[in-house]
Design an enzyme around this catalytic site. Sequence first.
Site, PDB file in Angstrom:
ATOM      1  N   ASP A   1       0.679  -1.167   0.111  1.00 30.66           N
ATOM      2  CA  ASP A   1      -0.149  -0.008  -0.089  1.00 30.66           C
ATOM      3  C   ASP A   1       0.972   1.168  -0.209  1.00 30.66           C
ATOM      4  O   ASP A   1       0.310   2.388   0.002  1.00 30.66           O
ATOM      5  CB  ASP A   1      -1.053   0.028   1.170  1.00 30.66           C
ATOM      6  CG  ASP A   1      -2.258   0.847   1.086  1.00 30.66           C
ATOM      7  OD1 ASP A   1      -2.507   1.414  -0.085  1.00 30.66           O
ATOM      8  OD2 ASP A   1      -2.604   1.378   2.187  1.00 30.66           O
TER       9      ASP A   1
ATOM     10  N   CYS B   1     -22.172  -4.057   3.877  1.00 32.39           N
ATOM     11  CA  CYS B   1     -22.274  -5.292   2.776  1.00 32.39           C
ATOM     12  C   CYS B   1     -22.877  -6.595   3.387  1.00 32.39           C
ATOM     13  O   CYS B   1     -22.117  -7.044   4.501  1.00 32.39           O
ATOM     14  CB  CYS B   1     -20.686  -5.563   2.250  1.00 32.39           C
ATOM     15  SG  CYS B   1     -20.525  -6.852   1.013  1.00 32.39           S
TER      16      CYS B   1
ATOM     17  N   CYS C   1     -24.119  -0.653   0.060  1.00 33.05           N
ATOM     18  CA  CYS C   1     -22.790   0.200   0.420  1.00 33.05           C
ATOM     19  C   CYS C   1     -23.131   1.406  -0.256  1.00 33.05           C
ATOM     20  O   CYS C   1     -22.759   2.605   0.242  1.00 33.05           O
ATOM     21  CB  CYS C   1     -21.797  -0.367  -0.150  1.00 33.05           C
ATOM     22  SG  CYS C   1     -21.690  -1.076  -1.824  1.00 33.05           S
TER      23      CYS C   1
END
Length: 272
Positions: free
Chosen positions: A139, A253, A199
């Site tokens: 990341d 979700c 969502c």
Amino acid sequence: MRTSISRAQNLRALIDREARRAGFDAVAVTTPNAIPLAPARLAEFVADGFQGSMGWIAETLERRGEPTALWPEVRSIIVLAMNYGPDHDPRAVLAKPGCGAISVYAQNRDYHDVMKGRLKEIAGKIVARSGSDVKVFVDTAPVMEKPLAEAAGLGWQGKHTNLVSRAHGSWLFLGTIFTTAELAPDTPEDDHCGSCRACLDVCPTDAFPAPYRLDARRCISYLTIENKGPIPHEFREKIGNRIYGCDDCLAACPWNKFAQVASEAKLVARAD
């Protein structure tokens, strides 16, 4: 030919074994050319200004959208996932205005620190076994982990643009190992969102102009972490007591009903 196939199979078995030993919940393999749609989608995201003040996204556009532009020698990409699922619905704190809501991922150790050392251990085993070159990313480099994870079969990018897993719901940290080793790729995952838009509908700031598209400038995670300057007035009341990040679209979700609580102690939320 059989010898080379056998070596690749043995190497893959080692990768799977070492990934589990290191605490990863899932591991899969894809190829550098497995995300052909990503560059155009990323370019559209930047052209629309959806990146906000995150200037590095535009600056690294070419390398971010094309793995071989980042490292031309890469032949296989190993994608590893670590579950950080909470033991409760993180949205419960939103009903407690006297508390500050901190995103689940930031309630204990920095996941970069937790994952990177373990990825390096696995990468070292790959080098020792195969002699191949490796690069490890968590990341902090221009790598599109979510499209690569989808291509590798770890899950699919849901309508909130995050990865969704049938086994772990929305709660996965991702890391990658690029290698010059030739490994057989896994089968990509299909999209299982169907007609669901939980969502999208739960987002308090309407950060999704369309399914599978995110305008970061309206996203509470962006506004409370990445945004340069003051938060626009139109979003302040909607942010409520969220002081660092937002989990609303992830927690909404329905696939999270299959998710398990994080087993890695360093990722379990601290009581304080």
